[in-house]
Design a protein around this motif. Structure first.
Motif, PDB file in Angstrom:
ATOM      1  N   SER A 117     -10.497  -6.389   0.811  1.00  0.00           N
ATOM      2  CA  SER A 117      -9.801  -7.226  -0.194  1.00  0.00           C
ATOM      3  C   SER A 117      -8.644  -8.005   0.690  1.00  0.00           C
ATOM      4  O   SER A 117      -8.139  -7.292   1.479  1.00  0.00           O
ATOM      5  CB  SER A 117      -8.909  -6.312  -1.007  1.00  0.00           C
ATOM      6  OG  SER A 117      -8.290  -6.953  -2.022  1.00  0.00           O
ATOM      7  N   GLY A 118      -8.486  -9.151   0.339  1.00  0.00           N
ATOM      8  CA  GLY A 118      -7.626 -10.138   1.066  1.00  0.00           C
ATOM      9  C   GLY A 118      -6.262  -9.762   1.035  1.00  0.00           C
ATOM     10  O   GLY A 118      -5.792  -9.159  -0.067  1.00  0.00           O
ATOM     11  N   PHE A 119      -5.329 -10.006   1.976  1.00  0.00           N
ATOM     12  CA  PHE A 119      -4.136  -9.444   2.098  1.00  0.00           C
ATOM     13  C   PHE A 119      -3.135  -9.988   1.016  1.00  0.00           C
ATOM     14  O   PHE A 119      -2.464  -9.235   0.462  1.00  0.00           O
ATOM     15  CB  PHE A 119      -3.408 -10.354   3.510  1.00  0.00           C
ATOM     16  CG  PHE A 119      -3.955  -9.737   4.711  1.00  0.00           C
ATOM     17  CD1 PHE A 119      -3.582  -8.411   5.089  1.00  0.00           C
ATOM     18  CD2 PHE A 119      -4.558 -10.487   5.789  1.00  0.00           C
ATOM     19  CE1 PHE A 119      -3.868  -7.755   6.260  1.00  0.00           C
ATOM     20  CE2 PHE A 119      -4.814  -9.927   6.845  1.00  0.00           C
ATOM     21  CZ  PHE A 119      -4.850  -8.536   7.216  1.00  0.00           C
ATOM     22  N   LYS A 120      -3.347 -11.046   0.312  1.00  0.00           N
ATOM     23  CA  LYS A 120      -2.732 -11.683  -0.705  1.00  0.00           C
ATOM     24  C   LYS A 120      -2.952 -11.028  -2.090  1.00  0.00           C
ATOM     25  O   LYS A 120      -2.302 -11.298  -2.902  1.00  0.00           O
ATOM     26  CB  LYS A 120      -2.770 -13.237  -0.761  1.00  0.00           C
ATOM     27  CG  LYS A 120      -2.226 -13.947   0.568  1.00  0.00           C
ATOM     28  CD  LYS A 120      -2.377 -15.360   0.484  1.00  0.00           C
ATOM     29  CE  LYS A 120      -1.937 -16.160   1.531  1.00  0.00           C
ATOM     30  NZ  LYS A 120      -2.369 -17.482   1.607  1.00  0.00           N
ATOM     31  N   ARG A 121      -4.085 -10.368  -2.002  1.00  0.00           N
ATOM     32  CA  ARG A 121      -4.509  -9.806  -3.600  1.00  0.00           C
ATOM     33  C   ARG A 121      -3.762  -8.279  -3.664  1.00  0.00           C
ATOM     34  O   ARG A 121      -4.522  -7.399  -3.840  1.00  0.00           O
ATOM     35  CB  ARG A 121      -6.018  -9.679  -3.412  1.00  0.00           C
ATOM     36  CG  ARG A 121      -6.627 -11.135  -3.315  1.00  0.00           C
ATOM     37  CD  ARG A 121      -8.111 -10.998  -3.604  1.00  0.00           C
ATOM     38  NE  ARG A 121      -8.308 -11.129  -5.179  1.00  0.00           N
ATOM     39  CZ  ARG A 121      -9.026 -10.239  -5.739  1.00  0.00           C
ATOM     40  NH1 ARG A 121      -9.955  -9.329  -5.062  1.00  0.00           N
ATOM     41  NH2 ARG A 121      -9.005 -10.314  -6.913  1.00  0.00           N
ATOM     42  N   THR A 122      -2.473  -8.317  -3.646  1.00  0.00           N
ATOM     43  CA  THR A 122      -1.726  -7.084  -4.002  1.00  0.00           C
ATOM     44  C   THR A 122      -2.126  -6.578  -5.162  1.00  0.00           C
ATOM     45  O   THR A 122      -2.068  -5.307  -5.180  1.00  0.00           O
ATOM     46  CB  THR A 122      -0.174  -7.425  -3.524  1.00  0.00           C
ATOM     47  OG1 THR A 122       0.134  -8.425  -4.685  1.00  0.00           O
ATOM     48  CG2 THR A 122      -0.005  -7.916  -2.183  1.00  0.00           C
ATOM     49  N   ASP A 123      -2.334  -7.208  -6.216  1.00  0.00           N
ATOM     50  CA  ASP A 123      -2.596  -6.592  -7.494  1.00  0.00           C
ATOM     51  C   ASP A 123      -3.917  -5.792  -7.465  1.00  0.00           C
ATOM     52  O   ASP A 123      -4.026  -4.879  -7.980  1.00  0.00           O
ATOM     53  CB  ASP A 123      -2.825  -7.609  -8.621  1.00  0.00           C
ATOM     54  CG  ASP A 123      -1.176  -8.099  -9.077  1.00  0.00           C
ATOM     55  OD1 ASP A 123      -0.268  -7.627  -8.656  1.00  0.00           O
ATOM     56  OD2 ASP A 123      -1.321  -8.985  -9.912  1.00  0.00           O
ATOM     57  N   ALA A 124      -4.778  -6.526  -6.756  1.00  0.00           N
ATOM     58  CA  ALA A 124      -6.172  -5.735  -6.449  1.00  0.00           C
ATOM     59  C   ALA A 124      -6.076  -4.488  -5.602  1.00  0.00           C
ATOM     60  O   ALA A 124      -6.592  -3.564  -5.848  1.00  0.00           O
ATOM     61  CB  ALA A 124      -7.001  -6.733  -5.787  1.00  0.00           C
ATOM     62  N   HIS A 125      -5.135  -4.492  -4.707  1.00  0.00           N
ATOM     63  CA  HIS A 125      -4.653  -3.397  -3.747  1.00  0.00           C
ATOM     64  C   HIS A 125      -4.316  -2.178  -4.669  1.00  0.00           C
ATOM     65  O   HIS A 125      -4.916  -0.973  -4.377  1.00  0.00           O
ATOM     66  CB  HIS A 125      -3.959  -3.780  -2.532  1.00  0.00           C
ATOM     67  CG  HIS A 125      -4.164  -4.923  -1.819  1.00  0.00           C
ATOM     68  ND1 HIS A 125      -3.421  -5.384  -1.133  1.00  0.00           N
ATOM     69  CD2 HIS A 125      -5.405  -5.524  -1.617  1.00  0.00           C
ATOM     70  CE1 HIS A 125      -4.204  -6.478  -0.103  1.00  0.00           C
ATOM     71  NE2 HIS A 125      -5.361  -6.658  -0.789  1.00  0.00           N
ATOM     72  N   ALA A 126      -3.419  -2.633  -5.442  1.00  0.00           N
ATOM     73  CA  ALA A 126      -2.780  -1.624  -6.284  1.00  0.00           C
ATOM     74  C   ALA A 126      -3.797  -0.980  -7.150  1.00  0.00           C
ATOM     75  O   ALA A 126      -3.860   0.247  -7.547  1.00  0.00           O
ATOM     76  CB  ALA A 126      -1.686  -2.132  -7.095  1.00  0.00           C
ATOM     77  N   PHE A 127      -4.761  -1.906  -7.653  1.00  0.00           N
ATOM     78  CA  PHE A 127      -5.966  -1.276  -8.499  1.00  0.00           C
ATOM     79  C   PHE A 127      -6.640  -0.437  -7.805  1.00  0.00           C
ATOM     80  O   PHE A 127      -7.114   0.639  -8.429  1.00  0.00           O
ATOM     81  CB  PHE A 127      -6.769  -2.464  -9.235  1.00  0.00           C
ATOM     82  CG  PHE A 127      -8.065  -2.361  -9.441  1.00  0.00           C
ATOM     83  CD1 PHE A 127      -8.189  -1.682 -10.864  1.00  0.00           C
ATOM     84  CD2 PHE A 127      -8.989  -2.577  -8.909  1.00  0.00           C
ATOM     85  CE1 PHE A 127      -9.316  -1.331 -11.413  1.00  0.00           C
ATOM     86  CE2 PHE A 127     -10.452  -2.317  -9.414  1.00  0.00           C
ATOM     87  CZ  PHE A 127     -10.398  -1.669 -10.526  1.00  0.00           C
ATOM     88  N   TYR A 128      -7.354  -0.647  -6.539  1.00  0.00           N
ATOM     89  CA  TYR A 128      -8.107   0.023  -5.935  1.00  0.00           C
ATOM     90  C   TYR A 128      -7.488   1.459  -5.444  1.00  0.00           C
ATOM     91  O   TYR A 128      -7.882   2.538  -5.736  1.00  0.00           O
ATOM     92  CB  TYR A 128      -8.465  -0.341  -4.490  1.00  0.00           C
ATOM     93  CG  TYR A 128      -9.514  -1.831  -4.921  1.00  0.00           C
ATOM     94  CD1 TYR A 128     -10.674  -1.592  -5.559  1.00  0.00           C
ATOM     95  CD2 TYR A 128      -9.164  -3.008  -4.415  1.00  0.00           C
ATOM     96  CE1 TYR A 128     -11.412  -2.633  -5.962  1.00  0.00           C
ATOM     97  CE2 TYR A 128      -9.911  -4.056  -4.476  1.00  0.00           C
ATOM     98  CZ  TYR A 128     -11.116  -3.911  -5.478  1.00  0.00           C
ATOM     99  OH  TYR A 128     -11.859  -4.847  -5.640  1.00  0.00           O
ATOM    100  N   GLU A 129      -6.095   1.435  -5.164  1.00  0.00           N
ATOM    101  CA  GLU A 129      -5.443   2.671  -4.919  1.00  0.00           C
ATOM    102  C   GLU A 129      -5.184   3.438  -5.992  1.00  0.00           C
ATOM    103  O   GLU A 129      -5.558   4.679  -6.113  1.00  0.00           O
ATOM    104  CB  GLU A 129      -3.878   2.382  -4.205  1.00  0.00           C
ATOM    105  CG  GLU A 129      -4.229   1.778  -2.911  1.00  0.00           C
ATOM    106  CD  GLU A 129      -3.134   1.286  -2.160  1.00  0.00           C
ATOM    107  OE1 GLU A 129      -1.942   0.982  -3.024  1.00  0.00           O
ATOM    108  OE2 GLU A 129      -2.720   1.182  -0.842  1.00  0.00           O
ATOM    109  N   HIS A 130      -5.032   2.825  -7.237  1.00  0.00           N
ATOM    110  CA  HIS A 130      -4.993   3.605  -8.332  1.00  0.00           C
ATOM    111  C   HIS A 130      -5.839   4.390  -8.793  1.00  0.00           C
ATOM    112  O   HIS A 130      -6.317   5.368  -9.550  1.00  0.00           O
ATOM    113  CB  HIS A 130      -4.743   2.610  -9.591  1.00  0.00           C
ATOM    114  CG  HIS A 130      -4.559   3.350 -10.851  1.00  0.00           C
ATOM    115  ND1 HIS A 130      -3.314   4.174 -11.655  1.00  0.00           N
ATOM    116  CD2 HIS A 130      -5.528   3.289 -11.975  1.00  0.00           C
ATOM    117  CE1 HIS A 130      -3.779   4.544 -12.722  1.00  0.00           C
ATOM    118  NE2 HIS A 130      -4.980   4.169 -13.272  1.00  0.00           N
TER     119      HIS A 130
END
Length: 144
Positions: A117-130
């Motif tokens: 996931s791209g560095f700037k996609r912080t919402d996506a990162h939170a989604f995956y971690e969730h």
């Protein structure tokens, strides 16, 4: 919200391409190259693309490839893309797509799923971690 998940069909292609462009920001994807590439992926047999339907409309997708790996007979599943219509994000559709692919993987004996996931996609990162995914590496690429 009743969401149905199934394997992609030809009539889904335009909606998936629109999601790929609007949600993932990939302007290189168009209906022509998507159709040709998906046809090649289907012939290969290791790729799967699933769509999420709400009220009979494609509102999300996930595309994967089963890759081989040394030390693991079955390999792992790599999520190549996941997108949900912007207006319907945070309604559980992305989680349902992930769970569907996780169940699909378990059914094939696959025990590891990876994604980038791209560095700037912080919402996506939170989604995956969730959803239980660990941030444990960087992905690197180089255009040639």
């Amino acid at each position: 919200m009743e969401v149905i998940i199934r394997e992609i069909e030809v009539n889904d292609y335009p909606e998936v391409v629109t999601l790929w462009i609007n949600v993932l920001g990939n302007r290189k994807v168009n209906l022509d190259n998507f159709s040709v590439t998906l046809e090649r992926m289907n012939k290969d047999g290791n790729y799967k693309t699933f769509v999420a339907l709400f009220e009979n409309k494609v509102v999300g997708f996930i595309t994967t490839v089963q890759a081989l790996s040394f030390g693991d007979e079955i390999g792992y599943l790599h999520i190549q893309g996941l997108a949900v219509q912007i207006e319907l994000q945070n309604k559980g559709i992305g989680t349902k797509l992930l769970k569907y692919v996780e169940d699909y993987s378990k059914g094939k004996g696959i025990s590891t799923i990876i994604l980038c996931s791209g560095f700037k996609r912080t919402d996506a990162h939170a989604f995956y971690e969730h959803n239980g995914y660990d941030k444990d590496s960087y992905c690197f690429d180089k255009g040639l």
